[in-house]
Write an enzyme that holds these catalytic residues in place. Structure first.
Site, PDB file in Angstrom:
ATOM      1  N   SER A 113     -77.805  20.059 -21.314  1.00 32.69           N
ATOM      2  CA  SER A 113     -78.931  19.494 -20.579  1.00 32.69           C
ATOM      3  C   SER A 113     -79.890  20.538 -20.021  1.00 32.69           C
ATOM      4  CB  SER A 113     -78.393  18.593 -19.484  1.00 32.69           C
ATOM      5  OG  SER A 113     -79.438  17.881 -18.901  1.00 32.69           O
ATOM      6  N   HIS A 114     -80.003  20.608 -18.693  1.00 30.68           N
ATOM      7  CA  HIS A 114     -80.984  21.501 -18.074  1.00 30.68           C
ATOM      8  C   HIS A 114     -80.492  22.950 -18.015  1.00 30.68           C
ATOM      9  CE1 HIS A 114     -78.088  20.245 -15.129  1.00 30.68           C
ATOM     10  NE2 HIS A 114     -78.418  21.253 -14.360  1.00 30.68           N
ATOM     11  N   ASP A 277     -86.329  17.565 -19.805  1.00 28.26           N
ATOM     12  CA  ASP A 277     -85.317  18.622 -19.827  1.00 28.26           C
ATOM     13  C   ASP A 277     -84.743  18.854 -21.216  1.00 28.26           C
ATOM     14  OD1 ASP A 277     -83.805  16.329 -20.067  1.00 28.26           O
ATOM     15  OD2 ASP A 277     -82.129  17.130 -18.909  1.00 28.26           O
ATOM     16  N   ASP A 279     -82.144  17.897 -22.978  1.00 26.72           N
ATOM     17  CA  ASP A 279     -81.720  16.781 -23.834  1.00 26.72           C
ATOM     18  C   ASP A 279     -82.583  15.534 -23.654  1.00 26.72           C
ATOM     19  OD1 ASP A 279     -80.660  16.549 -21.252  1.00 26.72           O
ATOM     20  OD2 ASP A 279     -79.011  15.279 -21.940  1.00 26.72           O
ATOM     21  N   ASP A 281     -83.352  13.592 -21.088  1.00 27.13           N
ATOM     22  CA  ASP A 281     -83.047  12.446 -20.229  1.00 27.13           C
ATOM     23  C   ASP A 281     -83.676  12.547 -18.839  1.00 27.13           C
ATOM     24  OD1 ASP A 281     -81.346  14.428 -19.377  1.00 27.13           O
ATOM     25  OD2 ASP A 281     -79.498  13.262 -19.590  1.00 27.13           O
ATOM     26  N   ARG A 282     -84.243  13.715 -18.512  1.00 23.01           N
ATOM     27  CA  ARG A 282     -84.872  13.839 -17.198  1.00 23.01           C
ATOM     28  C   ARG A 282     -86.386  13.871 -17.310  1.00 23.01           C
ATOM     29  NH1 ARG A 282     -81.641  18.079 -13.464  1.00 23.01           N
ATOM     30  NH2 ARG A 282     -79.539  17.558 -14.167  1.00 23.01           N
ATOM     31  N   LYS A 376     -80.148   8.053 -18.609  1.00 22.61           N
ATOM     32  CA  LYS A 376     -81.465   8.239 -18.049  1.00 22.61           C
ATOM     33  C   LYS A 376     -82.399   8.616 -19.195  1.00 22.61           C
ATOM     34  CE  LYS A 376     -80.097  12.791 -16.221  1.00 22.61           C
ATOM     35  NZ  LYS A 376     -78.627  12.852 -16.167  1.00 22.61           N
TER      36      LYS A 376
HETATM   37  C1  VG1 Z   1     -76.655  17.318 -12.006  1.00 27.01           C
HETATM   38  C2  VG1 Z   1     -77.483  16.342 -11.201  1.00 27.01           C
HETATM   39  C3  VG1 Z   1     -77.046  14.929 -11.473  1.00 27.01           C
HETATM   40  C4  VG1 Z   1     -77.114  14.658 -12.989  1.00 27.01           C
HETATM   41  C5  VG1 Z   1     -76.312  15.703 -13.734  1.00 27.01           C
HETATM   42  C6  VG1 Z   1     -76.444  15.565 -15.232  1.00 27.01           C
HETATM   43  O1  VG1 Z   1     -75.305  17.205 -11.631  1.00 27.01           O
HETATM   44  O2  VG1 Z   1     -77.393  16.631  -9.827  1.00 27.01           O
HETATM   45  O3  VG1 Z   1     -77.862  14.040 -10.761  1.00 27.01           O
HETATM   46  O4  VG1 Z   1     -76.602  13.389 -13.285  1.00 27.01           O
HETATM   47  O5  VG1 Z   1     -76.772  17.005 -13.389  1.00 27.01           O
HETATM   48  O6  VG1 Z   1     -77.775  15.579 -15.613  1.00 27.01           O
HETATM   49  P1  VG1 Z   1     -74.580  18.213 -10.622  1.00 27.01           P
HETATM   50  O7  VG1 Z   1     -73.146  17.789 -10.600  1.00 27.01           O
HETATM   51  O8  VG1 Z   1     -74.819  19.574 -11.147  1.00 27.01           O
HETATM   52  O9  VG1 Z   1     -75.270  18.020  -9.306  1.00 27.01           O
HETATM   53  V1  VG1 Z   1     -78.242  16.215 -17.102  1.00 27.01           V
HETATM   54  O10 VG1 Z   1     -79.817  15.871 -17.359  1.00 27.01           O
HETATM   55  O11 VG1 Z   1     -77.998  17.882 -16.702  1.00 27.01           O
HETATM   56  O12 VG1 Z   1     -77.123  15.639 -18.166  1.00 27.01           O
HETATM   57 CO    CO Z   2     -80.363  16.175 -19.199  1.00 26.22          CO
END
Ligand code: VG1
Ligand code: CO
Length: 543
Positions: A113-114, A277, A279, A281-282, A376
């Site tokens: 993801s990010h 982001d 993937d 989803d954000r 998302k």
């Molecule tokens: C983070 C975010 C959370 C989100 C998760 C996955 O998690 O705070 O809101 O659902 O990333 O998003 P954490 O445990 O690091 O706070 V994604 O777009 O990185 O799959």
């Molecule tokens: Co993501």
């Protein structure tokens, strides 16, 4: 082609976190690591025999190689069919849609993801179930248990599948279908939004800048915003997915999407700015001179959803993750909708969506979505905004001002302390937990704690209980602070501190967020002994 059963030993797999398993890319590339985790997934879901899976990823380093391994393991585990995005690409929401559209039994999504990508950065893998959503905790617990007891995995001895070519092929007894990553998703978007109204908006000269951050949303945004809706050529920037995302963090926030922010705050700003982001989803939403916090964005979408064709009949209910601000709750209250507060991570919205209890949901971390998929969805959120802007014929700033004057404003900020030595982060949290019951009445920096607890969630649909989901502190000043440890990092621990405060007097709706939140922020630093435990009070990222 023969199925091989390879002996293996358990991996130091760690429990899949907020969203699948994330590790340094080099760890995922160690011989047997990926294979162990994938076999542990097959074993947790009762095997692959006769099943259909969707596979795709965000294009980061090791994406293509990992997909070939998963394909051969799916075939060896008896899968009947696999649907893969061309070039190995699928955004997370598009993968979720393909699972649902094809009645697949689940999907493998390759993404961290990010988190940044590359040989020395991060890789990740998550499994989504037949509803298209992230595996629930019960299943991820089982996967984790399997990684510790596994003794062998199955893989088909075969050549690689050509993922560049659309169409059907065979891998042993398994059918492989390579699909265009965008077209089904585009059709879904066209079924939700008023594409004519959005096209008319662009035709009227409306300018937008979408920053795909060299990640997977590029091809989707190009096809839909420029190709289909007529945004002028070049509206989508950084549109080609790169294995290292161009060296940046594909995290759509004002820090990592600096160039976009700079343009949107300049005199020559576009009318509308957005980013997505790794993937897809954000989303980040920013108007001319007006950054919209994700918590506010969710509230605005809930308040205006009836302007979008797919939601014109109203919403069933709404949900937000616990650290997300209460802004959406105010809209729900005004509209008489049920609202839910869930732990962080999209997997907790799945049951509510499946049961038809909610239509919209979101998180403070820039994730917003609806019942159209079970993830998302970054581009969906952008199209929601575009549809609303097209109907209301107002600017983003005007929409925000109007929203706050109706509902009041929840000033909000998240402070991240990254790469903190795990023992220090754990000590900070456990000391605070030990002091929790005695906190009410405690004053620090002129702020008095009125209540404190540890968030636990009992799923209203299946009754399952998730405990230890973050610490909540309320203050007499109508403010709230939340502390939790990230479940997506790969280096040490990340402490997240979320602060919000509510105002509804007209004179206080346009203040500086950092100024408004400073008293509570400093009170929390004192109460949780930041300096003592981690030696600093300066966060790495503030959003
Ligand atoms: C983070 C975010 C959370 C989100 C998760 C996955 O998690 O705070 O809101 O659902 O990333 O998003 P954490 O445990 O690091 O706070 V994604 O777009 O990185 O799959
Ligand atoms: Co993501």
């Amino acid at each position: 082609m023969t199925v091989q059963t390879v002996n293996t030993t358990p991996i130091d797999g760690q429990k899949p976190g907020t969203s699948g398993l994330r590790k340094k890319t080099r760890v995922f590339m160690e011989p047997g690591f990926l294979e162990n985790f994938v076999q542990s997934i097959f074993d947790a879901i009762g095997g692959g025999q006769g099943k259909t899976f969707v596979i795709g990823g965000d294009g980061r380093y090791f994406n293509a190689e990992a997909i070939q391994t998963i394909l051969k393991m799916a075939a060896a585990n008896g899968a009947a069919r696999v649907i893969v995005g061309q070039g190995g690409l699928l955004s997370t929401p598009a993968a979720s849609h393909l699972i649902r559209l094809n009645n697949a039994d689940g999907g493998f999504i390759l993404s961290a993801s990010h988190n940044p990508g590359g040989l020395d950065e991060d890789f990740g893998l998550k499994f989504n179930g037949a509803n298209g959503g992230p595996a629930p905790e019960k299943l991820t617990d089982e996967m984790f248990a399997n990684t510790k007891s596994i003794s062998s995995y199955k893989v088909l001895e075969a050549g690689d599948v050509d993922l560049g070519q659309l169409g059907e092929s065979q891998l042993g007894d398994m059918r492989v279908t390579v699909v265009d990553p965008v077209s089904d998703y585009e059709a879904l978007m066209a079924s939700i939004f008023d594409f004519e109204a959005i096209s008319a908006l662009f035709a009227s000269g409306f300018r937008m800048r979408f920053d795909a951050m060299h990640a997977v949303t590029g091809p989707y945004a190009k096809a839909i915003l420029e190709g289909r809706l007529g945004a002028r050529a070049g509206s989508v920037v950084n549109a080609v997915p790169l294995p290292d995302f161009g060296g940046g963090h594909p995290d759509p926030n004002p820090i990592w999407a600096k160039d976009l922010m700079a343009e949107m705050m300049s005199t020559d700003a576009s009318d509308f700015g957005a980013a997505s982001d790794g993937d897809g989803d954000r989303n980040m939403i920013v108007g001319k001179g007006a950054y919209v916090t994700p918590s506010d964005s969710l509230a605005v979408l809930a308040a205006n959803a009836h302007l979008v064709p797919a939601y014109k009949g109203g919403l069933a209910g709404v949900a937000r993750s616990m650290p997300t601000s209460a802004a959406v709750d105010r809209v729900a209250k005004a509209k008489g909708l049920e609202s839910f507060e869930t732990p962080t991570g999209w997997k907790f919205f799945g049951n509510l969506l499946d049961a038809g209890r909610i239509t919209l949901c979101g998180e403070e971390s820039a994730g917003t979505g609806s019942d159209h998929v079970r993830e998302k969805d970054g581009l969906w959120a952008v199209l929601m905004w575009l549809n609303i802007l097209a109907v209301r014929k107002a600017s983003v700033a005007e929409i925000m001002t109007d929203h706050w004057s109706r509902f009041g404003r929840d000033y909000y900020s998240r402070l991240d302390f990254e790469a903190v030595p795990s023992d220090q982060a754990n000590a900070l949290m456990s000391d605070l937990i030990a002091a929790l019951d005695a906190l009410p009445g405690t004053a620090a920096n002129g702020q008095t704690v009125s209540a404190a607890d540890q968030f636990a969630y009992s799923d209203p649909v299946d009754g399952s209980l998730s405990e230890g989901q973050g610490l909540r502190l309320w203050f007499e000043s109508d403010a709230r602070a939340v502390l939790r440890l990230s479940g997506t990092g790969t280096q040490g621990a990340t402490i997240r501190l979320y602060i919000e405060t509510y105002v509804d007097d007209a004179a206080s709706l346009a203040l500086d967020t950092a100024d408004v939140l400073a008293p509570v922020r400093n009170a929390v630093f004192e109460i949780a002994k930041f300096q003592h435990h981690i030696g600093r009070t300066t966060p790495d990222v503030v959003t």
